[in-house]
Write a protein that holds these residues in place. Structure first.
Motif, PDB file in Angstrom:
ATOM      1  N   MET A   1       0.833  -1.204   0.000  1.00  0.00           N
ATOM      2  CA  MET A   1       0.000   0.000   0.000  1.00  0.00           C
ATOM      3  C   MET A   1       0.863   1.248   0.000  1.00  0.00           C
ATOM      4  O   MET A   1       0.695   2.157  -0.818  1.00  0.00           O
ATOM      5  CB  MET A   1      -0.875  -0.017   1.269  1.00  0.00           C
ATOM      6  CG  MET A   1      -2.010   0.998   1.231  1.00  0.00           C
ATOM      7  SD  MET A   1      -3.182   0.626  -0.088  1.00  0.00           S
ATOM      8  CE  MET A   1      -3.935   2.188  -0.297  1.00  0.00           C
ATOM      9  N   ALA A   2       1.812   1.228   0.964  1.00  0.00           N
ATOM     10  CA  ALA A   2       2.715   2.385   1.030  1.00  0.00           C
ATOM     11  C   ALA A   2       3.500   2.527  -0.267  1.00  0.00           C
ATOM     12  O   ALA A   2       3.770   3.638  -0.728  1.00  0.00           O
ATOM     13  CB  ALA A   2       3.669   2.235   2.218  1.00  0.00           C
ATOM     14  N   GLY A   3       3.796   1.387  -0.844  1.00  0.00           N
ATOM     15  CA  GLY A   3       4.544   1.426  -2.106  1.00  0.00           C
ATOM     16  C   GLY A   3       3.762   2.141  -3.197  1.00  0.00           C
ATOM     17  O   GLY A   3       4.318   2.929  -3.963  1.00  0.00           O
ATOM     18  N   ILE A   4       2.432   1.886  -3.215  1.00  0.00           N
ATOM     19  CA  ILE A   4       1.602   2.519  -4.254  1.00  0.00           C
ATOM     20  C   ILE A   4       1.571   4.031  -4.046  1.00  0.00           C
ATOM     21  O   ILE A   4       1.719   4.811  -4.989  1.00  0.00           O
ATOM     22  CB  ILE A   4       0.170   1.938  -4.229  1.00  0.00           C
ATOM     23  CG1 ILE A   4       0.227   0.468  -4.662  1.00  0.00           C
ATOM     24  CG2 ILE A   4      -0.746   2.705  -5.161  1.00  0.00           C
ATOM     25  CD1 ILE A   4      -1.023  -0.302  -4.392  1.00  0.00           C
ATOM     26  N   ILE A   5       1.409   4.416  -2.734  1.00  0.00           N
ATOM     27  CA  ILE A   5       1.372   5.856  -2.447  1.00  0.00           C
ATOM     28  C   ILE A   5       2.691   6.495  -2.842  1.00  0.00           C
ATOM     29  O   ILE A   5       2.721   7.561  -3.470  1.00  0.00           O
ATOM     30  CB  ILE A   5       1.045   6.089  -0.957  1.00  0.00           C
ATOM     31  CG1 ILE A   5      -0.411   5.688  -0.695  1.00  0.00           C
ATOM     32  CG2 ILE A   5       1.260   7.556  -0.584  1.00  0.00           C
ATOM     33  CD1 ILE A   5      -0.791   5.634   0.740  1.00  0.00           C
TER      34      ILE A   5
END
Lengths: 183, 412, 340
Positions: free
Chosen positions: C1-5
């Motif tokens: 998730m953090a990677g997508i952000i």
């Protein structure tokens, strides 16, 4: 001194700088008006033109003067004016009598003013305005009751009356018309 | 050098144009109008080869209103407001010759004051109509300032006409035997101011429009009508005068006060769109001169009813009272169904767009037997067909605007 | 998730992207709204009218364009049955996006931290990107499948041949004078603004931009009285608004390029460190200068009519192109003399 034909030549455009001068002239004129616009726009509902009394606007009947001759209905080029029959009591004798009265249909009227000019007793007169809006067509077909009094002029209630004066510098100049010169 | 017009070479007509090859198929056919921003109320069907017009076919009749037939069912004087609808900016010019024809049948001559009043309104209308033409011309070649300016300045002339007649556009001013209203007291002063204003203003028009290099380049050498062709096609008005034909109805057969006022009829010999624009431009100047002279004459001479004695001598005292007070000429009730003696008459006048001819025939009734109108735009429309081929698509608005074609007048 | 952000953030803060969004999209929208209002007001003044007024008399009708935009946005988009559907919808969108693309590669500051791309050949990249969008106007005309659209599209194609060479020649004359393709170096080299050193090239560039964006003596593809609205005849609603706005956005992109090359870029100000001094102030100066340039462009509407197509082409090749070549020669002479 009748007219005479004169053969003219188009102004020549020669020389290296003719095009240059033309461009400079055009741009100068444009900039002159950009700085000093000399507007003549009428901001319509807020201002309205107070027309001269001679203007051929809405036509109104003065029934006291009318002699029921139907000249107006006969000369009307748009067949807007027509005569209606009415039973009326003669004030002197008390007898009932059929009388003809003109009524006008403003769906058809073209404001040519022939009826006003032809009326033998000046029983018709024009009011100097004609920008009145009706909600439906039927209202524009005036009956005798409407025809005998000047129509309400709603624009005059909201807007400022102005007049255009022909001017040497600006063509037309908008000035505020004086109030209370109604007739 | 030859261009094909309907399978005929344009050079056979003595016209020169750009070279194009004869193509019978694969022509791109474009319908310009009647619902098109640059066509007015008419359709021009053009067939183009690349960017060059090969055939042009003006398809008139979109605003045809059967005016000649309508006129047969109306009393004589009622036709005046009808015929005004041909060219409302030019109302007096298009109706005055009808009135002159009626006067010829009645065998009456209007008094000089009426003649001058009509001349005055005719010239006011002519300027207004020329400015209208200039405005449309301007917007056709993309010059929106010319459009706005000439429409704004036309308002000056409309204002003068309103003070003179009581209506802005459809004045219904001339009547058989005279005119309907005398000038108001302050009119001469306003008219002189307007004339001076226009003299100065025309200089600015010249600078921003006629001598503007872009405009000039666009107009020069476009839509050339040589003198011979102009005579053969029968064009009238500014179109003919721009081709060197010295013809003007005011010159050929002076009506109203035109034999007493002094003015020039400008003629140019180039025959292109620029010359046509200049003819109109010079005509405005001459019209200003005529307005000045007419106003001077009207001021010098005593105010008397501008109508023939036949309609005035026997009128009741109220008539004179109204004229004294308002300058308004009241009509006798007999005017409504006046019967004209049997006879026929023809009259012509010079409108802003050219000569208009009325042929009027009376069989002694209160309505005309026949009114035939030949209007100038109808005669000039032929230019599209014979002159437009050979020029580029972008020249079509230039040609249209320069001949100042006005569909309601042509279709009537 | 953090990677997508992180991915999204890295895309947003990827310099060409944020410059395109911040200056290109937001900035150009604001400037274009202001310029169209100015154009209408200035034209109205010359023509003795009021121009936009009633929507807000105190602001002299400034929100008129916002109102127009809202109207366009809510209008029904009509796609004619005979049109090529996909291209018809895509062409104006792509044309609009591409017309502001040059902004993504120009420097708005001398601070290297805020350069969208490495600046070594930036003037070439920017000029190359200006040449992409016109093809989509032709596509729009072609996809409409209407005679007037096609004639308009063909006219657009003709006009491209006229202006492209001139625009490139006259703007590149600056890099000939400074002997670099680096826009930052060109801006920094202007102790005297380049317009004063080489007015001929500026005039040529000015005329070519007028041609490129249908400015008034060259408003040929859309000329109303011959071809209704040119390539945009069949468009309605938002797509029509995009088409009309695209020309102004393109003019904005060209104006920014011209400001950098001829008018000293962020000239009176020397960009420093930090986002305020290093990016915001210089970019605002550039945008303001571009807006003033666009105001001058918009004055031609009230003074000139339009040329005929062949006259525009003839003028471009016979008069403006030699002018551009002369400007280029002058630039070489200046480089030889070491003026800049």
């Amino acid at each position: 001194m009748p007219a005479r034909p004169v053969v003219k030549r188009l102004p020549a455009r020669r020389g290296l700088f003719a095009g240059f001068k033309g461009n400079v002239d055009a741009i100068t004129i444009g900039l002159k008006y950009l700085v000093d616009p000399k507007r003549i726009t009428l901001i319509y509902p807020n201002e309205y033109i107070k027309l001269d009394p001679g203007y051929r606007g809405f036509i109104v009947l003065e029934p006291k003067k009318c002699i029921n001759c139907s000249s107006c209905a006969r000369i009307c080029p748009a067949a807007a004016m027509r005569m209606i029959r009415r039973m009326e009591e003669d004030p002197k004798t008390g007898k009932k009598k059929m009388k003809l009265w003109p009524v006008i249909n403003y769906q058809r009227c073209i404001f040519c003013g022939y009826c006003v000019d032809v009326c033998p007793t000046e029983a018709l007169y024009t009011v100097p305005y004609h920008d009145i809006v009706y909600e439906n067509m039927a209202e524009m077909d005036w009956g005798l009751e409407t025809f005998v009094k000047p129509p309400e002029y709603p624009t005059a209630k909201e807007g400022i009356p102005v007049k255009y004066i022909v001017d040497e510098e600006k063509g037309l100049v908008k000035v505020r018309a004086e109030e209370g010169e109604e007739e | 050098m030859s261009v094909w017009v309907y399978g005929e070479q344009k050079s056979e007509l003595g016209l020169e144009g750009t070279i194009t090859r004869k193509i019978e198929e694969d022509l791109y056919e474009v319908f310009i109008g009647p619902q098109h921003p640059g066509s007015g109320h008419m359709r021009i069907i053009i067939r183009i080869d690349g960017d060059i017009i090969v055939e042009a076919d003006p398809d008139m009749g979109y605003v045809h209103r059967t005016m000649e037939k309508l006129a047969e069912g109306r009393e004589w004087i009622k036709n005046v407001p009808l015929f005004e609808r041909m060219a409302i900016q030019d109302a007096c010019n298009v109706t005055v010759s009808y009135i002159i024809a009626l006067e010829r049948i009645l065998d009456i001559e209007p008094p000089p004051r009426a003649k001058y009043l009509r001349t005055l309104l005719c010239e006011i209308n002519r300027i207004a109509a020329h400015l209208y033409g200039f405005g449309i011309f301007g917007v056709f070649i993309g010059h929106s300032t010319m459009y706005m300016w000439s429409f704004a300045d036309r308002e000056v002339m409309v204002e003068l006409a309103e003070r003179l007649t009581g209506a802005r556009l459809t004045h219904s001013y001339p009547i058989p035997g005279g005119a309907r209203k005398d000038i108001p007291q302050d009119f001469p002063q306003a008219a002189r101011k307007a004339v001076r204003y226009f003299r100065r203003r025309l200089e600015e028009y010249r600078k921003i429009f006629l001598d503007n290099p872009v405009t000039r380049k666009r107009l020069e050498g476009v839509g050339i009508i040589p003198k011979k062709i102009a005579a053969e096609l029968g064009v009238v008005g500014p179109v003919a005068r721009a081709s060197g034909i010295k013809y003007d109805a005011r010159l050929a057969e002076p009506y109203d006060a035109y034999d007493e006022v002094e003015f020039e009829v400008p003629v140019f010999e180039e025959g292109d769109a620029l010359a046509r624009a200049w003819v109109k431009f010079e005509e405005i100047k001459q019209s200003l001169r005529i307005i000045e002279q007419a106003v001077d004459w009207l001021e010098r001479h005593p105010r008397e009813a501008p109508i023939h004695d036949r309609f005035w001598a026997k009128s009741p005292p109220l008539w004179k009272k109204v004229f004294e007070a308002e300058g308004r000429v009241k009509l006798l009730p007999l005017m409504a169904n006046m019967k004209l003696p049997p006879g026929r008459a023809m009259a012509r006048s010079e409108t802003a767009r050219g000569e208009i001819i009325y042929y009027v025939e009376s069989d002694g009734k209160s309505t005309p037997y026949r009114v035939r109108i030949v209007s100038p735009s109808a005669r000039n429309a032929i230019v599209f067909k014979y002159i437009a081929p050979g020029y580029k698509v972008m020249d079509l608005p230039t040609i249209y605007g320069s001949i100042d074609y006005f569909p309601p007048e042509a279709d009537r | 998730m953090a990677g997508i952000i992180d991915l999204i953030l890295s895309i947003i803060f990827y310099p060409p992207i944020y410059q395109l969004v911040l200056v290109g999209l937001t900035g150009s929208l604001v400037v274009v709204i202001f310029i169209i209002w100015f154009e209408r007001k200035a034209t109205a003044r010359v023509q003795r009218r009021l121009g936009p007024y009633h929507i807000a008399p105190r602001l002299a009708g400034l929100p008129q364009l916002v109102a127009d935009l809202i109207r366009y946005a809510f209008q029904e988009v009509i796609i004619p049955r005979t049109a090529d559907r996909e291209l018809f919808v895509l062409a104006p969108i792509v044309a609009t996006v591409l017309s502001i693309l040059p902004i993504a590669v120009v420097p708005l500051t001398s601070n290297p931290a805020y350069w969208p791309i490495p600046m070594d050949y930036s003037i070439l990249v920017a000029l190359a990107l200006t040449t992409v969008s016109p093809i989509f106007l032709i596509v729009a005309g072609w996809a409409s499948n209407n005679k007037f659209s096609i004639i308009g599209g063909v006219r657009e194609a003709f006009v491209i041949t006229a202006y492209e060479m001139i625009a490139i020649m006259s703007i590149l004359s600056a890099s000939a004078a400074v002997l670099t393709f680096n826009l930052v170096e060109i801006v920094e080299a202007q102790r005297i603004w380049y317009i004063l050193l080489n007015p001929i090239a500026f005039l040529a560039a000015f005329l070519s931009v007028l041609m490129a964006t249908s400015g008034f003596p060259f408003e040929i593809p859309e000329s109303e009285n011959e071809v209704v609205a040119g390539p945009f005849t069949e468009y309605s609603g938002l797509l029509y608004g995009l088409n009309m706005g695209a020309a102004y956005m393109k003019r904005f992109a060209f104006s920014i390029l011209m400001v950098l090359v001829f008018l000293g870029g962020w000239s009176p100000y020397t960009p420093g460190e930090g986002i305020l001094s290093g990016y915001l102030i210089p970019s605002l100066i550039v945008v303001a200068k571009a807006a003033i340039l666009m105001m001058i462009f918009s004055l031609t509407r009230s003074i000139y009519g339009r040329f005929r197509l062949d006259q525009a082409l003839e003028g471009a090749w016979r008069l403006v192109f030699p002018m551009a070549v002369l400007g280029f020669g002058l630039a070489l002479l200046e480089a030889y003399l070491g003026v800049m």
